[in-house]
Design a protein around this motif. Structure first.
Motif, short mmCIF file in Angstrom:
data_model
loop_
_atom_site.label_atom_id
_atom_site.label_comp_id
_atom_site.label_asym_id
_atom_site.label_seq_id
_atom_site.Cartn_x
_atom_site.Cartn_y
_atom_site.Cartn_z
N MET A 182 37.89 37.42 41.36
CA MET A 182 37.86 37.55 42.60
C MET A 182 38.31 36.70 43.55
SD MET A 182 35.03 40.23 43.68
CE MET A 182 33.58 39.98 42.69
N GLN A 183 39.24 36.62 44.58
CA GLN A 183 39.63 35.76 45.56
C GLN A 183 38.62 35.49 46.58
OE1 GLN A 183 43.31 36.86 47.25
NE2 GLN A 183 44.45 37.19 45.25
N ASP A 184 38.72 34.21 47.11
CA ASP A 184 37.67 33.90 47.82
C ASP A 184 38.16 34.06 49.42
OD1 ASP A 184 36.16 32.64 45.88
OD2 ASP A 184 36.97 30.75 46.10
N VAL A 185 39.28 34.48 49.40
CA VAL A 185 40.07 34.81 50.99
C VAL A 185 40.48 35.97 51.07
CG1 VAL A 185 40.18 32.48 51.87
CG2 VAL A 185 41.89 33.68 50.49
N LEU A 186 40.60 37.04 52.15
CA LEU A 186 41.27 38.19 52.11
C LEU A 186 42.12 38.15 53.38
CD1 LEU A 186 37.84 39.97 51.94
CD2 LEU A 186 39.46 39.69 50.13
N ILE B 89 40.95 45.97 48.33
CA ILE B 89 42.16 46.34 47.66
C ILE B 89 42.58 45.17 46.78
CG2 ILE B 89 44.65 46.60 47.67
CD1 ILE B 89 44.10 48.42 50.25
N VAL B 90 42.46 43.96 47.36
CA VAL B 90 42.76 42.79 46.33
C VAL B 90 41.85 42.65 45.21
CG1 VAL B 90 41.08 41.12 47.52
CG2 VAL B 90 43.36 40.30 46.79
N ASP B 91 40.60 43.08 45.24
CA ASP B 91 39.94 43.30 43.91
C ASP B 91 40.41 44.22 42.69
OD1 ASP B 91 38.26 41.08 44.94
OD2 ASP B 91 37.03 42.36 45.93
#
Length: 169
Positions: A1-5, A99-101
């Motif tokens: 998972m990304q740390d930023v959105l 969405i990024v996840d």
């Protein structure tokens, strides 16, 4: 998972006093009222920007950042993306995902058949639609509804779905 959105993209300047117009990439543009800071990614580093003012115009958000007082200073921010840390994100309800996840999840049927990879989410208003790209590069559009999306396991990176009758014909 990304740390930023990602929450927005700066589209241009607004007025002469250093304000910028932002196209929001978040479900709720009003959330900008609660943000104190955003992260601006440049070619070289990440700049934290303190938000000192928020207005809304049409489908855009107008932001004022501390230290940007002229149109010339704001001009340098054009086409840059704005992010927030995951800690500053809106809390999600059970069954909700960023969405990024979801992008990159393997999508399998309830029978164990691999359909492909989730590559995009189309937001239609009524319900989202998941774009799944198969190994043959063909796209399958799945409605993001309870009857179709059975399970989403972000840790295993797998989404289990039930194909609605007639969808694959």
């Amino acid at each position: 998972m990304q740390d930023v959105l990602r929450v927005g993209v700066i589209t241009g300047t607004h007025g002469l006093k250093g304000e910028v117009k932002v196209f929001p990439t978040t479900d709720d543009p009003k959330r900008f009222k609660d943000l104190k800071e955003v992260l601006l990614y440049t070619d070289k580093d990440i700049l934290p920007l303190k938000i000192t003012g928020v207005k809304f115009t049409k489908n855009l958000v107008v932001l004022k950042f501390k230290g940007f007082e002229t149109i010339e200073e704001a001009e340098k921010l054009k086409k840059k993306e704005l992010f927030i840390s995951r800690e500053n994100a809106v809390p999600l309800e059970e069954g909700e995902y960023f969405i990024v996840d979801l992008i990159g999840l393997q999508v399998v049927t309830d029978d164990g058949i691999l359909l492909g990879t989730l590559t995009d989410v189309i937001q239609t208003g009524a319900n989202d639609v998941y774009v799944v790209e198969g190994s043959d590069k063909k796209e399958i559009l799945l409605p993001a509804i309870r009857e179709c999306i059975l399970n989403t396991d972000l840790e295993k990176k797998i989404m289990t779905v039930k194909i609605p009758e007639g969808l694959m014909d």
